[in-house]
Design a protein around this motif. Sequence first.
Motif, PDB file in Angstrom:
ATOM      1  N   HIS A  20      -2.391  45.687 -36.801  1.00 40.47           N
ATOM      2  CA  HIS A  20      -1.304  45.902 -35.849  1.00 40.47           C
ATOM      3  C   HIS A  20      -0.271  46.851 -36.437  1.00 40.47           C
ATOM      4  CE1 HIS A  20       2.173  44.852 -33.269  1.00 40.47           C
ATOM      5  NE2 HIS A  20       1.239  44.592 -32.363  1.00 40.47           N
ATOM      6  N   ARG A 106       5.211  38.225 -37.247  1.00 41.25           N
ATOM      7  CA  ARG A 106       4.520  39.165 -38.123  1.00 41.25           C
ATOM      8  C   ARG A 106       3.474  38.456 -38.978  1.00 41.25           C
ATOM      9  NH1 ARG A 106       7.296  43.168 -42.606  1.00 41.25           N
ATOM     10  NH2 ARG A 106       5.608  44.729 -42.668  1.00 41.25           N
ATOM     11  N   LYS A 109       0.468  37.938 -37.030  1.00 42.55           N
ATOM     12  CA  LYS A 109      -0.312  39.172 -36.881  1.00 42.55           C
ATOM     13  C   LYS A 109      -1.192  39.423 -38.100  1.00 42.55           C
ATOM     14  CE  LYS A 109       1.097  40.445 -32.831  1.00 42.55           C
ATOM     15  NZ  LYS A 109       0.144  40.425 -31.689  1.00 42.55           N
ATOM     16  N   TYR A 110      -0.690  39.094 -39.293  1.00 46.05           N
ATOM     17  CA  TYR A 110      -1.519  39.226 -40.500  1.00 46.05           C
ATOM     18  C   TYR A 110      -2.730  38.299 -40.415  1.00 46.05           C
ATOM     19  CZ  TYR A 110       1.578  42.188 -43.323  1.00 46.05           C
ATOM     20  OH  TYR A 110       2.309  43.239 -43.822  1.00 46.05           O
ATOM     21  N   GLU A 112      -4.098  37.167 -37.661  1.00 42.53           N
ATOM     22  CA  GLU A 112      -4.994  37.689 -36.633  1.00 42.53           C
ATOM     23  C   GLU A 112      -5.832  38.843 -37.175  1.00 42.53           C
ATOM     24  OE1 GLU A 112      -2.593  38.746 -33.299  1.00 42.53           O
ATOM     25  OE2 GLU A 112      -1.930  36.685 -32.934  1.00 42.53           O
ATOM     26  N   TYR A 113      -5.229  39.671 -38.001  1.00 40.85           N
ATOM     27  CA  TYR A 113      -5.969  40.788 -38.601  1.00 40.85           C
ATOM     28  C   TYR A 113      -7.073  40.273 -39.517  1.00 40.85           C
ATOM     29  CZ  TYR A 113      -6.937  44.904 -41.483  1.00 40.85           C
ATOM     30  OH  TYR A 113      -7.572  45.923 -42.156  1.00 40.85           O
TER      31      TYR A 113
END
Length: 237
Positions: A20, A106, A109-110, A112-113
């Motif tokens: 992201h 955030r 998001k890490y 999810e990555y």
Amino acid sequence: MSDLIHWEGDDFNYDEPEPHDSLNRRSANRTRNAWRRAVAVSRKGHIWIDSSELHNILRTTKENANHLVVTTKEKHKLRAEGKEYISGTRFIQVIDKRIQNASKARKGKYMEYSESIYREIRDSSDVNEIRIMWQEKIDSIINRLKSTRKKKYNLKRDELTGERLSEDHFSHIRGKEVYRDIADKYWNGLVVNRETHNEITREGCIDEEDLLDLCDKKGWKMGWYDEFDTKLEDFYS
């Protein structure tokens, strides 16, 4: 275990996901590289993750990662080549919980990555090919289970009804689709006549408890259970 395939060179090609825009590129690269060091695939096509890289993959402390390993059930652990691995199944359980409970957007998001990298590796054509080859091998063994069991025990009669065998089948005790890990074991089934097999199917038996209930109902033999239970315990111990 010598059957683990590690990431070397161009092994496990996959469509590498993009992090992201809100993520730090260096941190994202650290996660990606940790996956390359950590991932291994068994001959069954199952993903295993080197626990020493979990803190990088999950972006947490080594202490937290170690706690995760310690609290993981043994069936989701593998010790091989001086390393300890956790299963991909266990990883998904953990990261899903972390995504849903992330204290900051955030951080989520890490996670999810990292999850997206795992899924791309798991679903890659290279790993899928390993799974297909394994399942073809298992299916080949399953097709020979009737003859294997008949020869081993010199069977002449239906193992449940006692009637002479005619148009016989290998009938799984624990269903081969539900319990795939023991679908290829000769002890996870009985050689029975077609009508016996059809009755088991009609009753929807998928495990030993279902079959025991049917045996009680029909007055069939139950002596098969003790050996099955012993073999099952040995297999999972």
